[in-house]
Design a protein around this motif. Structure first.
Motif: not given
Length: 117
Positions: A30-33, A52-53, A71, A73, A76, A97, A99-100
């Motif tokens: 969930s931390r990734y766009a 986006t996330s 997505r 989550n 994954k 992907i 990481e935001v």
């Protein structure tokens, strides 16, 4: 080491559908766009869709109304549902992907999509 495993590409006729999947081996998805890109011979890589996330989606004009990025989550996994495929959609598709917080990003190995009668 993070791995992205893509699946779902293939050969279809114009007007048909495909769904691409990309499973990521990250701890907190969930931390990734997430995004899908494509590349055709002789052309630069093109951003097809991004999610986006926070849930915002952006599509390149040529696929709006036909493609949907989503997505899961818990699994994954990021998906690209492609409907009403056209020969111009023929390309190698890559998932990405990012990481935001850190900006660190990863790429899938690519999957070929060919639309031809």
């Amino acid at each position: 080491q993070v791995q992205l495993v893509e699946s779902g590409g293939g050969l279809v006729q114009p007007g048909e559908s495909l769904r691409l999947s990309c499973a990521a081996s990250v701890s907190i998805f969930s931390r990734y766009a997430v995004a899908w890109y494509r590349r055709t011979p002789g052309k630069q890589r093109e951003l097809v869709a991004t999610l986006t996330s926070g849930g915002t989606t952006i599509y390149v004009d040529s696929v709006k109304g036909r493609f949907t990025i989503s997505r899961d989550n818990a699994k994954k996994t990021v998906y690209l549902q492609m409907n009403s495929l056209e020969p111009e959609d023929t390309a190698v598709y890559y998932c990405n992907i990012r990481e935001v917080l850190t900006g660190e990003q990863y790429w899938g190995q690519g999957t070929q999509v060919t639309v031809s009668s």
